[in-house]
Design a protein around this motif. Structure first.
Motif, PDB file in Angstrom:
ATOM      1  N   ARG A  74       0.958  -1.232   0.059  1.00 38.35           N
ATOM      2  CA  ARG A  74      -0.117  -0.035  -0.052  1.00 38.35           C
ATOM      3  C   ARG A  74       0.963   1.176   0.079  1.00 38.35           C
ATOM      4  O   ARG A  74       0.449   2.325  -0.811  1.00 38.35           O
ATOM      5  N   ASN A  75       1.892   1.225   0.690  1.00 41.98           N
ATOM      6  CA  ASN A  75       2.770   2.507   0.808  1.00 41.98           C
ATOM      7  C   ASN A  75       3.827   2.582  -0.425  1.00 41.98           C
ATOM      8  O   ASN A  75       4.141   3.569  -0.792  1.00 41.98           O
ATOM      9  N   MET A  76       3.612   1.728  -1.423  1.00 39.21           N
ATOM     10  CA  MET A  76       4.424   1.809  -2.835  1.00 39.21           C
ATOM     11  C   MET A  76       3.581   2.367  -3.767  1.00 39.21           C
ATOM     12  O   MET A  76       4.014   2.488  -4.949  1.00 39.21           O
ATOM     13  N   VAL A  77       1.933   2.653  -3.551  1.00 44.65           N
ATOM     14  CA  VAL A  77       1.111   3.018  -4.382  1.00 44.65           C
ATOM     15  C   VAL A  77       1.421   4.637  -4.654  1.00 44.65           C
ATOM     16  O   VAL A  77       1.599   5.306  -3.628  1.00 44.65           O
ATOM     17  N   GLY A  78       1.006   5.129  -6.007  1.00 44.15           N
ATOM     18  CA  GLY A  78       1.169   6.643  -5.893  1.00 44.15           C
ATOM     19  C   GLY A  78       2.579   6.920  -6.331  1.00 44.15           C
ATOM     20  O   GLY A  78       3.425   6.286  -6.700  1.00 44.15           O
ATOM     21  N   VAL A  79       2.611   8.416  -6.021  1.00 49.31           N
ATOM     22  CA  VAL A  79       3.836   9.096  -6.502  1.00 49.31           C
ATOM     23  C   VAL A  79       4.572   9.728  -5.477  1.00 49.31           C
ATOM     24  O   VAL A  79       3.942   9.730  -4.199  1.00 49.31           O
ATOM     25  N   ASP A  80       5.717  10.059  -5.762  1.00 51.17           N
ATOM     26  CA  ASP A  80       6.590  10.527  -4.470  1.00 51.17           C
ATOM     27  C   ASP A  80       7.432  11.609  -5.314  1.00 51.17           C
ATOM     28  O   ASP A  80       7.690  11.718  -6.529  1.00 51.17           O
ATOM     29  N   MET A  81       8.304  12.601  -4.469  1.00 56.35           N
ATOM     30  CA  MET A  81       9.107  13.380  -5.083  1.00 56.35           C
ATOM     31  C   MET A  81      10.345  12.958  -5.394  1.00 56.35           C
ATOM     32  O   MET A  81      11.008  11.871  -4.520  1.00 56.35           O
ATOM     33  N   VAL A  82      11.198  13.338  -6.269  1.00 54.93           N
ATOM     34  CA  VAL A  82      12.444  13.148  -6.642  1.00 54.93           C
ATOM     35  C   VAL A  82      13.422  13.551  -5.499  1.00 54.93           C
ATOM     36  O   VAL A  82      13.250  14.863  -5.336  1.00 54.93           O
ATOM     37  N   ALA A  83      14.499  13.057  -5.146  1.00 51.99           N
ATOM     38  CA  ALA A  83      15.142  13.504  -3.977  1.00 51.99           C
ATOM     39  C   ALA A  83      16.080  14.514  -4.324  1.00 51.99           C
ATOM     40  O   ALA A  83      16.561  14.540  -5.805  1.00 51.99           O
ATOM     41  N   ASP A  84      16.123  15.387  -3.514  1.00 60.30           N
ATOM     42  CA  ASP A  84      17.117  16.700  -3.835  1.00 60.30           C
ATOM     43  C   ASP A  84      18.367  16.293  -4.622  1.00 60.30           C
ATOM     44  O   ASP A  84      18.598  17.019  -5.661  1.00 60.30           O
ATOM     45  N   VAL A  85      19.230  15.309  -4.307  1.00 66.64           N
ATOM     46  CA  VAL A  85      20.575  14.909  -4.902  1.00 66.64           C
ATOM     47  C   VAL A  85      20.271  14.428  -6.374  1.00 66.64           C
ATOM     48  O   VAL A  85      21.244  14.530  -6.988  1.00 66.64           O
ATOM     49  N   ASP A  86      19.095  13.970  -6.633  1.00 65.54           N
ATOM     50  CA  ASP A  86      19.026  13.462  -7.992  1.00 65.54           C
ATOM     51  C   ASP A  86      18.252  14.390  -9.055  1.00 65.54           C
ATOM     52  O   ASP A  86      18.201  14.383 -10.033  1.00 65.54           O
ATOM     53  N   GLN A  87      17.873  15.482  -8.446  1.00 67.91           N
ATOM     54  CA  GLN A  87      17.151  16.652  -9.185  1.00 67.91           C
ATOM     55  C   GLN A  87      18.060  17.287 -10.533  1.00 67.91           C
ATOM     56  O   GLN A  87      17.457  17.132 -11.504  1.00 67.91           O
ATOM     57  N   ALA A  88      19.073  17.623 -10.075  1.00 66.51           N
ATOM     58  CA  ALA A  88      20.066  18.010 -11.410  1.00 66.51           C
ATOM     59  C   ALA A  88      20.232  16.911 -12.361  1.00 66.51           C
ATOM     60  O   ALA A  88      20.337  17.217 -13.486  1.00 66.51           O
ATOM     61  N   ALA A  89      20.271  15.754 -12.072  1.00 66.35           N
ATOM     62  CA  ALA A  89      20.552  14.671 -13.096  1.00 66.35           C
ATOM     63  C   ALA A  89      19.149  14.347 -13.927  1.00 66.35           C
ATOM     64  O   ALA A  89      19.230  14.158 -15.232  1.00 66.35           O
ATOM     65  N   VAL A  90      18.241  14.482 -13.333  1.00 65.45           N
ATOM     66  CA  VAL A  90      17.017  14.195 -14.066  1.00 65.45           C
ATOM     67  C   VAL A  90      16.698  15.347 -14.823  1.00 65.45           C
ATOM     68  O   VAL A  90      16.306  15.387 -16.229  1.00 65.45           O
ATOM     69  N   ARG A  91      16.991  16.641 -14.405  1.00 63.02           N
ATOM     70  CA  ARG A  91      16.617  17.666 -15.210  1.00 63.02           C
ATOM     71  C   ARG A  91      17.677  17.898 -16.489  1.00 63.02           C
ATOM     72  O   ARG A  91      17.148  18.408 -17.505  1.00 63.02           O
ATOM     73  N   ARG A  92      18.778  17.390 -16.296  1.00 60.96           N
ATOM     74  CA  ARG A  92      19.786  17.120 -17.602  1.00 60.96           C
ATOM     75  C   ARG A  92      19.106  16.465 -18.499  1.00 60.96           C
ATOM     76  O   ARG A  92      19.326  16.726 -19.715  1.00 60.96           O
ATOM     77  N   MET A  93      18.423  15.220 -18.161  1.00 66.34           N
ATOM     78  CA  MET A  93      17.857  14.438 -18.981  1.00 66.34           C
ATOM     79  C   MET A  93      16.636  14.827 -19.676  1.00 66.34           C
ATOM     80  O   MET A  93      16.359  14.543 -20.800  1.00 66.34           O
ATOM     81  N   LEU A  94      16.141  16.082 -19.063  1.00 66.40           N
ATOM     82  CA  LEU A  94      15.150  16.531 -19.472  1.00 66.40           C
ATOM     83  C   LEU A  94      15.024  18.025 -19.844  1.00 66.40           C
ATOM     84  O   LEU A  94      14.421  18.831 -19.037  1.00 66.40           O
ATOM     85  N   PRO A  95      15.727  18.368 -20.911  1.00 68.12           N
ATOM     86  CA  PRO A  95      16.012  19.821 -21.115  1.00 68.12           C
ATOM     87  C   PRO A  95      15.065  20.611 -21.426  1.00 68.12           C
ATOM     88  O   PRO A  95      14.991  21.924 -21.295  1.00 68.12           O
ATOM     89  N   ASN A  96      13.500  20.189 -21.958  1.00 68.02           N
ATOM     90  CA  ASN A  96      12.750  20.767 -22.407  1.00 68.02           C
ATOM     91  C   ASN A  96      11.618  20.899 -21.480  1.00 68.02           C
ATOM     92  O   ASN A  96      10.490  21.361 -21.869  1.00 68.02           O
ATOM     93  N   LEU A  97      11.871  20.838 -20.155  1.00 62.57           N
ATOM     94  CA  LEU A  97      11.015  21.081 -19.063  1.00 62.57           C
ATOM     95  C   LEU A  97      10.663  22.584 -19.058  1.00 62.57           C
ATOM     96  O   LEU A  97      11.567  23.342 -19.177  1.00 62.57           O
ATOM     97  N   ASN A  98       9.396  22.886 -19.075  1.00 68.57           N
ATOM     98  CA  ASN A  98       9.177  24.199 -19.049  1.00 68.57           C
ATOM     99  C   ASN A  98       9.142  24.818 -17.652  1.00 68.57           C
ATOM    100  O   ASN A  98       7.902  24.792 -16.720  1.00 68.57           O
ATOM    101  N   LEU A  99      10.145  25.206 -17.100  1.00 73.07           N
ATOM    102  CA  LEU A  99      10.157  25.746 -15.607  1.00 73.07           C
ATOM    103  C   LEU A  99      10.518  27.043 -15.490  1.00 73.07           C
ATOM    104  O   LEU A  99      10.959  27.828 -16.172  1.00 73.07           O
TER     105      LEU A  99
END
Length: 67
Positions: free
Chosen positions: A42-67
């Motif tokens: 039950r605790n594995m259902v749904g969404v969670d935030m990406v950890a702070d240490v991983d944010q930069a790596a994910v944003r590099r993979m997604l350059p076209n995010l409109n932030l």
């Protein structure tokens, strides 16, 4: 200069909130579920935030995010 390409695997796995934070799905709920307790599943259902240490790596993979 060539365009920057989005990492298609990352594009399918992450999305952003209205404030620009990154969301991810929780892991470990695809198979071998019989030995996991209902509370754990039950605790594995749904969404969670990406950890702070991983944010930069994910944003590099997604350059076209409109932030």
């Amino acid at each position: 200069m060539p365009k920057i390409k989005t990492h298609r695997g990352a594009a399918k796995r992450f999305r952003t909130t209205g404030s620009g934070k990154l969301l991810r799905n929780k892991a470990y709920k695809r198979h071998i579920l019989t030995k996991k307790s209902p509370k754990r599943k039950r605790n594995m259902v749904g969404v969670d935030m990406v950890a702070d240490v991983d944010q930069a790596a994910v944003r590099r993979m997604l350059p076209n995010l409109n932030l």
